[in-house]
Motif scaffolding. Structure first.
Motif, mmCIF file in Angstrom:
data_model
loop_
_atom_site.group_PDB
_atom_site.id
_atom_site.type_symbol
_atom_site.label_atom_id
_atom_site.label_comp_id
_atom_site.label_asym_id
_atom_site.label_seq_id
_atom_site.Cartn_x
_atom_site.Cartn_y
_atom_site.Cartn_z
ATOM 1 N N GLU A 1 35.193 34.902 48.724
ATOM 2 C CA GLU A 1 35.991 33.823 49.321
ATOM 3 C C GLU A 1 36.125 32.647 48.364
ATOM 4 O O GLU A 1 37.208 32.058 48.230
ATOM 5 N N THR A 2 35.034 32.317 47.700
ATOM 6 C CA THR A 2 35.053 31.178 46.781
ATOM 7 C C THR A 2 35.946 31.467 45.585
ATOM 8 O O THR A 2 36.727 30.605 45.156
ATOM 9 N N LEU A 3 35.845 32.681 45.032
ATOM 10 C CA LEU A 3 36.722 33.060 43.920
ATOM 11 C C LEU A 3 38.193 32.956 44.323
ATOM 12 O O LEU A 3 39.027 32.436 43.574
ATOM 13 N N LYS A 4 38.494 33.446 45.510
ATOM 14 C CA LYS A 4 39.882 33.417 45.982
ATOM 15 C C LYS A 4 40.375 31.980 46.142
ATOM 16 O O LYS A 4 41.491 31.641 45.708
ATOM 17 N N ASN A 5 39.553 31.128 46.759
ATOM 18 C CA ASN A 5 39.959 29.732 46.972
ATOM 19 C C ASN A 5 40.204 29.010 45.654
ATOM 20 O O ASN A 5 41.177 28.257 45.509
ATOM 21 N N ILE A 6 39.329 29.248 44.672
ATOM 22 C CA ILE A 6 39.490 28.601 43.364
ATOM 23 C C ILE A 6 40.738 29.128 42.667
ATOM 24 O O ILE A 6 41.530 28.363 42.100
ATOM 25 N N ARG A 7 40.911 30.449 42.713
ATOM 26 C CA ARG A 7 42.080 31.066 42.066
ATOM 27 C C ARG A 7 43.377 30.505 42.634
ATOM 28 O O ARG A 7 44.288 30.119 41.884
ATOM 29 N N LEU A 8 43.466 30.438 43.959
ATOM 30 C CA LEU A 8 44.690 29.942 44.600
ATOM 31 C C LEU A 8 44.927 28.466 44.283
ATOM 32 O O LEU A 8 46.068 28.041 44.075
ATOM 33 N N SER A 9 43.840 27.687 44.234
ATOM 34 C CA SER A 9 43.995 26.256 43.944
ATOM 35 C C SER A 9 44.489 26.026 42.520
ATOM 36 O O SER A 9 45.116 25.006 42.226
ATOM 37 N N ILE B 1 39.000 42.289 32.214
ATOM 38 C CA ILE B 1 37.625 42.153 32.706
ATOM 39 C C ILE B 1 37.311 43.271 33.695
ATOM 40 O O ILE B 1 36.284 43.937 33.597
ATOM 41 N N MET B 2 38.224 43.487 34.634
ATOM 42 C CA MET B 2 38.092 44.562 35.615
ATOM 43 C C MET B 2 39.475 44.853 36.175
ATOM 44 O O MET B 2 40.411 44.070 35.974
ATOM 45 N N VAL C 1 30.282 36.137 35.120
ATOM 46 C CA VAL C 1 30.318 35.119 34.065
ATOM 47 C C VAL C 1 31.659 35.161 33.328
ATOM 48 O O VAL C 1 32.242 34.115 33.010
ATOM 49 N N GLU C 2 32.163 36.370 33.075
ATOM 50 C CA GLU C 2 33.463 36.504 32.402
ATOM 51 C C GLU C 2 34.586 35.917 33.254
ATOM 52 O O GLU C 2 35.482 35.238 32.738
ATOM 53 N N LEU C 3 34.553 36.183 34.554
ATOM 54 C CA LEU C 3 35.580 35.638 35.446
ATOM 55 C C LEU C 3 35.524 34.113 35.474
ATOM 56 O O LEU C 3 36.566 33.440 35.428
ATOM 57 N N LEU C 4 34.320 33.569 35.543
ATOM 58 C CA LEU C 4 34.180 32.113 35.584
ATOM 59 C C LEU C 4 34.632 31.487 34.269
ATOM 60 O O LEU C 4 35.197 30.386 34.261
ATOM 61 N N SER C 5 34.387 32.178 33.162
ATOM 62 C CA SER C 5 34.873 31.695 31.875
ATOM 63 C C SER C 5 36.400 31.634 31.875
ATOM 64 O O SER C 5 36.998 30.687 31.358
ATOM 65 N N ARG C 6 37.029 32.640 32.474
ATOM 66 C CA ARG C 6 38.490 32.668 32.600
ATOM 67 C C ARG C 6 38.982 31.483 33.443
ATOM 68 O O ARG C 6 40.055 30.926 33.194
ATOM 69 N N LEU C 7 38.172 31.100 34.425
ATOM 70 C CA LEU C 7 38.523 29.970 35.294
ATOM 71 C C LEU C 7 38.055 28.633 34.717
ATOM 72 O O LEU C 7 38.246 27.588 35.348
#
Length: 289
Positions: A9-17, A29-30, A51-57
């Motif tokens: 949920e948190t990943l989705k909310n950050i991505r959309l924002s 990454i995947m 960690v890779e996803l967060l680096s992308r963000l």
């Protein structure tokens, strides 16, 4: 009511924002299909992928956990409170302990922190070092089995180091400082290293090792200056003045004045009074010998 979102949920909310698509976040990454399942909570994600996803963000793990926990400090903030605790500040320690004990289903780490709070209170209120040492015995038995200490372990060591014989404490403290080297890029680690050395300094003074303590404070002062640790520097100045007086050296008043003036500038009257009381106590003990 405490709101704790899932990782997905948190990943989705950050991505959309940020206005990003799933493919933009997870590319190379995947797979997009697996990433979609992560957001839906259908599959777990490895730490390395996370960690890779967060680096992308362009986001740290700490910031992510802060957002995930509804913009409140995560559990590990309890651990960070151990960094600057002094065993004579029983009011603050009791406050932390009571707040933590209000939680349901404490983790193993949180239970260890409660035990450390109990031990520090025993020392601060009753000077009961023997009882405090017995309290933390299971924690030390866990730590001494391992050659590699994590940051949490080193923060614990910083708060139980008073409970060892002085030579053992110095060896443990030096080992802890050396192990902090691998964390040197993390924010706040320099402060922890200084805090360990400050505790060793006090331990040397308490055990009458004045010359060794003076050598230690002379090493600490340049470190405090280079790291802009003004409060620690003020304490070092006062304790250097104390040590010079205990060793019958001239010039102690200048160091006292420098330390107290720094605390006055910072408007830290509480610490100034604590140090004045500490100085008075050690001078009295010296005269009684």
């Amino acid at each position: 009511m405490e709101i704790i979102n899932t990782i997905g949920e948190t990943l989705k909310n950050i991505r959309l924002s940020l206005g990003l698509t799933q493919s933009q976040v997870c590319n190379n990454i995947m797979s997009q299909s697996n990433y979609s399942k992560v957001e839906k909570g259908e599959i777990d994600i490895s730490f390395s992928k996370m960690v890779e996803l967060l680096s992308r963000l362009d986001m740290s793990v700490d910031e992510f956990m802060y957002i995930k926990n509804d913009y409140k400090k995560h559990t590990h903030s309890q651990i960070s409170k151990l960094r600057n605790l002094r065993f004579n500040d029983t009011e603050l320690i009791t406050k932390y302990k009571n707040k933590l004990e209000q939680k349901e289903n404490l983790t193993t780490r949180e239970l260890e922190i409660v035990t450390i709070y109990d031990a520090l209170i025993l020392i601060g209120e009753k000077n009961a070092f023997k009882a405090a040492k017995e309290k933390i015995k299971p924690i030390w038995e866990r730590l001494e089995k391992h050659d590699n200490w994590y940051l949490y372990d080193i923060q614990i060591i910083n708060n139980i180091i008073y409970l060892f014989p002085v030579d053992t404490a110095v060896s443990i403290g030096q080992l802890a400082v050396n192990q902090l080297e691998k964390y040197k890029e993390l924010r706040g680690v320099n402060n922890l290293s200084i805090s360990i050395q400050m505790n060793l300094l006090l331990l040397l003074i308490e055990n009458g090792r004045y010359e060794a303590a003076l050598d230690e404070v002379d090493r600490l002062i340049p470190s405090c200056i280079s790291k802009n640790l003004t409060m620690h520097l003020a304490v070092c100045y006062v304790r250097k003045g104390l040590l010079m007086e205990l060793l019958s050296q001239t010039g102690s008043e200048e160091w006292y004045d420098n330390g107290y003036k720094l605390l006055e500038i910072m408007q830290n009257d509480k610490l100034k009074k604590e140090l004045q009381k500490e100085v008075s106590q050690y001078k009295k003990e010296k005269h009684q010998q």
